[in-house]
Scaffold this motif. Structure first.
Motif, PDB file in Angstrom:
ATOM      1  N   TYR A  51       0.828  -1.203   0.000  1.00 23.57           N
ATOM      2  CA  TYR A  51       0.000   0.000   0.000  1.00 23.57           C
ATOM      3  C   TYR A  51       0.866   1.259   0.000  1.00 23.57           C
ATOM      4  O   TYR A  51       0.571   2.231  -0.707  1.00 23.57           O
ATOM      5  CB  TYR A  51      -0.930   0.000   1.205  1.00 23.57           C
ATOM      6  N   ARG A  52       1.944   1.255   0.771  1.00 20.81           N
ATOM      7  CA  ARG A  52       2.840   2.413   0.782  1.00 20.81           C
ATOM      8  C   ARG A  52       3.482   2.612  -0.593  1.00 20.81           C
ATOM      9  O   ARG A  52       3.588   3.737  -1.087  1.00 20.81           O
ATOM     10  CB  ARG A  52       3.917   2.241   1.849  1.00 20.81           C
ATOM     11  N   LEU A  53       3.902   1.525  -1.204  1.00 23.87           N
ATOM     12  CA  LEU A  53       4.522   1.611  -2.533  1.00 23.87           C
ATOM     13  C   LEU A  53       3.510   2.064  -3.579  1.00 23.87           C
ATOM     14  O   LEU A  53       3.870   2.730  -4.553  1.00 23.87           O
ATOM     15  CB  LEU A  53       5.107   0.250  -2.928  1.00 23.87           C
ATOM     16  N   ARG A  54       2.246   1.700  -3.365  1.00 21.99           N
ATOM     17  CA  ARG A  54       1.186   2.072  -4.302  1.00 21.99           C
ATOM     18  C   ARG A  54       1.041   3.592  -4.401  1.00 21.99           C
ATOM     19  O   ARG A  54       0.732   4.126  -5.455  1.00 21.99           O
ATOM     20  CB  ARG A  54      -0.126   1.456  -3.819  1.00 21.99           C
ATOM     21  N   GLN A  55       1.278   4.278  -3.295  1.00 23.88           N
ATOM     22  CA  GLN A  55       1.185   5.730  -3.316  1.00 23.88           C
ATOM     23  C   GLN A  55       2.305   6.346  -4.152  1.00 23.88           C
ATOM     24  O   GLN A  55       2.156   7.436  -4.682  1.00 23.88           O
ATOM     25  CB  GLN A  55       1.239   6.292  -1.890  1.00 23.88           C
ATOM     26  N   GLY A  56       3.415   5.644  -4.258  1.00 23.25           N
ATOM     27  CA  GLY A  56       4.545   6.165  -5.019  1.00 23.25           C
ATOM     28  C   GLY A  56       4.656   5.612  -6.426  1.00 23.25           C
ATOM     29  O   GLY A  56       5.628   5.872  -7.126  1.00 23.25           O
ATOM     30  N   ARG A  57       3.683   4.817  -6.854  1.00 18.93           N
ATOM     31  CA  ARG A  57       3.670   4.265  -8.204  1.00 18.93           C
ATOM     32  C   ARG A  57       4.945   3.455  -8.492  1.00 18.93           C
ATOM     33  O   ARG A  57       5.725   3.775  -9.392  1.00 18.93           O
ATOM     34  CB  ARG A  57       3.533   5.381  -9.242  1.00 18.93           C
ATOM     35  N   SER A  58       5.190   2.432  -7.713  1.00 21.63           N
ATOM     36  CA  SER A  58       6.355   1.565  -7.937  1.00 21.63           C
ATOM     37  C   SER A  58       5.866   0.157  -8.258  1.00 21.63           C
ATOM     38  O   SER A  58       5.828  -0.712  -7.377  1.00 21.63           O
ATOM     39  CB  SER A  58       7.258   1.540  -6.693  1.00 21.63           C
ATOM     40  N   PRO A  59       5.445  -0.122  -9.495  1.00 15.33           N
ATOM     41  CA  PRO A  59       4.804  -1.410  -9.796  1.00 15.33           C
ATOM     42  C   PRO A  59       5.671  -2.631  -9.536  1.00 15.33           C
ATOM     43  O   PRO A  59       5.171  -3.649  -9.061  1.00 15.33           O
ATOM     44  CB  PRO A  59       4.444  -1.279 -11.284  1.00 15.33           C
ATOM     45  N   LEU A  60       6.961  -2.558  -9.830  1.00 18.93           N
ATOM     46  CA  LEU A  60       7.814  -3.733  -9.622  1.00 18.93           C
ATOM     47  C   LEU A  60       7.941  -4.051  -8.137  1.00 18.93           C
ATOM     48  O   LEU A  60       7.853  -5.223  -7.730  1.00 18.93           O
ATOM     49  CB  LEU A  60       9.192  -3.497 -10.239  1.00 18.93           C
ATOM     50  N   ARG A  61       8.117  -3.037  -7.338  1.00 16.41           N
ATOM     51  CA  ARG A  61       8.237  -3.266  -5.895  1.00 16.41           C
ATOM     52  C   ARG A  61       6.883  -3.658  -5.299  1.00 16.41           C
ATOM     53  O   ARG A  61       6.812  -4.449  -4.358  1.00 16.41           O
ATOM     54  CB  ARG A  61       8.803  -2.021  -5.218  1.00 16.41           C
ATOM     55  N   GLN A  62       5.801  -3.124  -5.858  1.00 19.18           N
ATOM     56  CA  GLN A  62       4.467  -3.556  -5.415  1.00 19.18           C
ATOM     57  C   GLN A  62       4.283  -5.038  -5.667  1.00 19.18           C
ATOM     58  O   GLN A  62       3.796  -5.787  -4.812  1.00 19.18           O
ATOM     59  CB  GLN A  62       3.386  -2.782  -6.170  1.00 19.18           C
ATOM     60  N   ALA A  63       4.663  -5.474  -6.870  1.00 17.71           N
ATOM     61  CA  ALA A  63       4.513  -6.887  -7.238  1.00 17.71           C
ATOM     62  C   ALA A  63       5.325  -7.775  -6.304  1.00 17.71           C
ATOM     63  O   ALA A  63       4.874  -8.859  -5.908  1.00 17.71           O
ATOM     64  CB  ALA A  63       4.935  -7.093  -8.691  1.00 17.71           C
ATOM     65  N   ALA A  64       6.518  -7.323  -5.941  1.00 17.45           N
ATOM     66  CA  ALA A  64       7.361  -8.106  -5.039  1.00 17.45           C
ATOM     67  C   ALA A  64       6.711  -8.236  -3.664  1.00 17.45           C
ATOM     68  O   ALA A  64       6.694  -9.328  -3.066  1.00 17.45           O
ATOM     69  CB  ALA A  64       8.739  -7.457  -4.930  1.00 17.45           C
ATOM     70  N   ALA A  65       6.160  -7.143  -3.158  1.00 15.83           N
ATOM     71  CA  ALA A  65       5.501  -7.185  -1.855  1.00 15.83           C
ATOM     72  C   ALA A  65       4.286  -8.101  -1.882  1.00 15.83           C
ATOM     73  O   ALA A  65       4.047  -8.882  -0.947  1.00 15.83           O
ATOM     74  CB  ALA A  65       5.095  -5.772  -1.428  1.00 15.83           C
ATOM     75  N   LEU A  66       3.505  -8.032  -2.969  1.00 15.79           N
ATOM     76  CA  LEU A  66       2.324  -8.895  -3.083  1.00 15.79           C
ATOM     77  C   LEU A  66       2.719 -10.365  -3.213  1.00 15.79           C
ATOM     78  O   LEU A  66       2.047 -11.245  -2.658  1.00 15.79           O
ATOM     79  CB  LEU A  66       1.482  -8.467  -4.282  1.00 15.79           C
ATOM     80  N   SER A  67       3.784 -10.629  -3.931  1.00 13.95           N
ATOM     81  CA  SER A  67       4.250 -12.016  -4.079  1.00 13.95           C
ATOM     82  C   SER A  67       4.661 -12.593  -2.730  1.00 13.95           C
ATOM     83  O   SER A  67       4.378 -13.756  -2.417  1.00 13.95           O
ATOM     84  CB  SER A  67       5.416 -12.081  -5.067  1.00 13.95           C
ATOM     85  N   LYS A  68       5.322 -11.769  -1.908  1.00 18.90           N
ATOM     86  CA  LYS A  68       5.708 -12.227  -0.569  1.00 18.90           C
ATOM     87  C   LYS A  68       4.470 -12.512   0.275  1.00 18.90           C
ATOM     88  O   LYS A  68       4.397 -13.538   0.963  1.00 18.90           O
ATOM     89  CB  LYS A  68       6.562 -11.166   0.106  1.00 18.90           C
ATOM     90  N   ALA A  69       3.496 -11.609   0.221  1.00 17.35           N
ATOM     91  CA  ALA A  69       2.271 -11.817   0.991  1.00 17.35           C
ATOM     92  C   ALA A  69       1.551 -13.081   0.541  1.00 17.35           C
ATOM     93  O   ALA A  69       1.086 -13.879   1.362  1.00 17.35           O
ATOM     94  CB  ALA A  69       1.348 -10.599   0.837  1.00 17.35           C
ATOM     95  N   LYS A  70       1.476 -13.271  -0.761  1.00 14.76           N
ATOM     96  CA  LYS A  70       0.788 -14.448  -1.309  1.00 14.76           C
ATOM     97  C   LYS A  70       1.497 -15.732  -0.891  1.00 14.76           C
ATOM     98  O   LYS A  70       0.854 -16.708  -0.484  1.00 14.76           O
ATOM     99  CB  LYS A  70       0.729 -14.338  -2.832  1.00 14.76           C
ATOM    100  N   ARG A  71       2.829 -15.730  -0.954  1.00 14.89           N
ATOM    101  CA  ARG A  71       3.580 -16.937  -0.600  1.00 14.89           C
ATOM    102  C   ARG A  71       3.412 -17.275   0.881  1.00 14.89           C
ATOM    103  O   ARG A  71       3.157 -18.431   1.247  1.00 14.89           O
ATOM    104  CB  ARG A  71       5.056 -16.741  -0.930  1.00 14.89           C
ATOM    105  N   VAL A  72       3.531 -16.265   1.744  1.00 13.31           N
ATOM    106  CA  VAL A  72       3.401 -16.494   3.181  1.00 13.31           C
ATOM    107  C   VAL A  72       2.021 -17.041   3.519  1.00 13.31           C
ATOM    108  O   VAL A  72       1.877 -17.992   4.295  1.00 13.31           O
ATOM    109  CB  VAL A  72       3.666 -15.187   3.947  1.00 13.31           C
TER     110      VAL A  72
END
Length: 333
Positions: A51-72
């Motif tokens: 969500y924090r990255l979403r405010q800064g428009r960082s799609p690659l880092r957003q995807a990485a954070a979501l992938s970690k959440a999904k895996r956990v």
């Protein structure tokens, strides 16, 4: 159709274990429950990072954070969990993944989890309302507008915050417009405006006015539509609300319809002849863009064709009027 609210992120306290940490005795008695709580806490951390990255428009880092959440979450068995909080986390992950990937399968999975949360008898009221709102948005993006409208009825019934009712009513009106129920859409937008507090007029009220403007135009009231856009611009002169990251169009080409009406209103309000001419040209280009992108099956193609012709005729009349003023002889002494 038109623009819609994006998902509002909320921070969930998944359990006391997520903050204070359970004792060694509780971990020994219920190791699975402790592991699930730890997974939820880790999932929340990654979702918050996204969500924090979403405010800064960082799609690659957003995807990485979501992938970690999904895996956990998946490693903890969350996709089949009975706990509604955990399932809500999974729904959020898949919905956010759709925003990055535009893969409708992510929305289908998100909708399954969110529906489970909405129907679970132990889901907290606030969480149920949030799940219903996100589920309705998922249905909108999937083109399931009947399900969308019905889900908004449930969301409004469960939403405890009166200010949120106006947003939900406006979003539901969008669903009615997508289904061609224009009079219901107009009524829904007006009801939403009546429920919008003065402090929210600068935010959600602006986009509600834009939705009402398009619905009025599609009901045959062009003058009412342009007047409503003028009112919206008294709150937001630069149209920042409808062009912000929290809004989207369904279908995507409907953005051109909004743009055409918006530039037409600017052309009528403009006093400088050069700027007015440019605004008319921009409006005409937007109408043509809508017609180029919309399929023939779109219910508003015929109306857009008529509006294009009307806009071109009006532009020529304004040009002729301006030329006549420039060449008219001075009055006789």
């Amino acid at each position: 159709m038109s623009l819609r609210l994006g998902i509002v992120a909320i921070v969930l306290t998944t359990s006391s274990a997520a903050t204070a940490g359970p004792s060694i005795w509780r971990r020994a008695v219920a190791p699975e429950r402790h592991a699930a709580a730890q997974a939820r806490a880790a999932g929340d951390e990654h979702l918050d990072e996204h969500y924090r990255l979403r405010q800064g428009r960082s799609p690659l880092r957003q995807a990485a954070a979501l992938s970690k959440a999904k895996r956990v979450l998946e490693e903890s068995g969350a996709p089949a969990a009975s706990d509604p909080v955990t399932r809500y986390q999974m729904g959020r992950v898949h919905h956010y993944l759709y925003e990055l990937e535009r893969d409708a399968r992510q929305l289908e999975v998100a909708a399954d989890h969110l529906l489970y949360v909405a129907r679970h008898p132990r889901t907290p009221t606030t969480l149920r309302a949030q799940a219903l709102q996100t589920l309705a948005i998922s249905y909108a993006r999937l083109g399931r507008h009947e399900d969308e409208v019905a889900t908004y009825d449930d969301a409004i019934a469960h939403e405890p915050d009166p200010d949120s009712h106006a947003v939900l009513q406006a979003n539901q009106a969008e669903g009615h417009m997508a289904l061609g129920r224009i009079l219901q859409a107009v009524r829904g937008y007006r009801a939403a405006l009546r429920a919008t507090s003065s402090t929210l007029m600068l935010d959600s009220g602006v986009t509600t006015l834009w939705g009402l403007a398009v619905a009025l135009d599609r009901s045959g009231d062009l003058e009412g539509a342009l007047s409503t856009i003028a009112t919206a611009r008294t709150y937001d002169p630069l149209d920042q609300r409808i062009n912000g990251p929290g809004w989207f169009y369904v279908p995507a080409y409907d953005e051109a319809y909004y743009g055409a009406l918006g530039m037409w209103q600017r052309a009528r309000a403009e006093t400088d002849p050069v700027e007015r001419e440019q605004n008319y040209r921009d409006a005409i280009a937007a109408w043509r863009s809508f017609l180029d992108r919309a399929p023939l099956s779109d219910p508003w193609v015929r109306l857009a064709e008529r509006r294009l012709a009307e806009c071109e005729t009006e532009r020529k009349a304004k040009l002729a009027s301006g030329a006549a003023k420039r060449i008219s002889p001075p009055p006789s002494p």
